[in-house]
Design an enzyme around this catalytic site. Sequence first.
Site: not given
Length: 397
Positions: A220, A222, A258, A347
């Site tokens: 990940s 971050h 994209t 989370c």
Amino acid sequence: MLNKTRSKNIFLDYAATTPVDAEVFSVMEPYFKEKYGNPSSLHLRGQEARRAVDNAREQMKNFLNASSLREIFFTGSATEANNLAIFGVVKALKRTPKPRIITTVIEHKSVLAPCQELEKRGEAEITYLKVSKEGFVNVEELKQAMRPETALVSVMYANNEIGSIQPIAEISEIIKKYRKDKLESGIKEKTPFFHCDAVQAAGFFDLDAQKLGVDLMTVSGHKIYGPKGIGALYVREGVKIQPLTYGGEQEYGMRPGTEAVSLIVGLGKAAEITVQWKSDKNNLKKISKLRDYLIDKLLKIPEVRLNGSAENRLPNNVNIALAGYDPDSLLVNLFEEGICVSSGAACGARGREPSYVIYAVSRDRKRAVSSLRVTLGRETTKEEIDLFLEKLIGTLA
């Protein structure tokens, strides 16, 4: 309104997120405005963006020691990458009997929830391995859980709540031997594949996919001083996997849409900087020393118990149980003092349920609802830790 006389803001929740490194932000910035091309466009602007994505993929290839660029897939998050690994492998097999997945009870929710969903749909059977009181997998139990229909083993490198580090290379050898035995017995399918959620480990340990022996690995942005909204999945060449979404040929057809060029550029640069930071062993020693100092001071407080291993844990992770205290009240009081810590995984922070990780290692519901996680960063100082300790002791008084 916050107390204007409070101490300076002290961030000790680096397991939840890290700030974007100044050098990372610097290389990202042009792709928001000046270099705004679509990487799929054939003109100058588009090819400029394409080169940036290709360069970031090369950086990630080096970060994970992948064999080729085609083994790196950019995703919108580590959660998406974990879902792609789990659902993608099961979708690709299409066989009877239904595939079996082996995982652990302390995985991140982005691993557990897909497994539970496949179980609910009747598309896979799941074996959830228990862990020791310190949060470690029993490799003998893993061996016993293996079956010919086992399609995937998913074990995280380091736990996001208690920091326990799993023996990934050893697990890999067990899986390789089982695959070899299957082939020798006439079963041609080269499973189980081995998936590793390496999100928390990425900032501290070598993620050499060849040495670890993993088939799929998640990282990940971050959590390594890169931007939010970007992750990556390593998929070893030869692993069968199908996409979750359809509509374009981006990411070798595995993740259409994209590309978020600026975020991808940021992830690549963050990975490059992380390799440099980890190469200086003094950096790891410094943060480990601060962690040990914090643990030593905390354990002198009568109400405090350490969750997880005293030694074999992430260099920046401290998780404690505070008997008889409401962690939410503690968090609010510490926040009023300008101190940012957490009661567990980001989370699940808005939920009211006890930590399933702490419960799995302690079998104590009270302990699972009265725990505090403190995680250090590259710039954390002893002065900040001392101030946190002072404010925590004051709050407990």
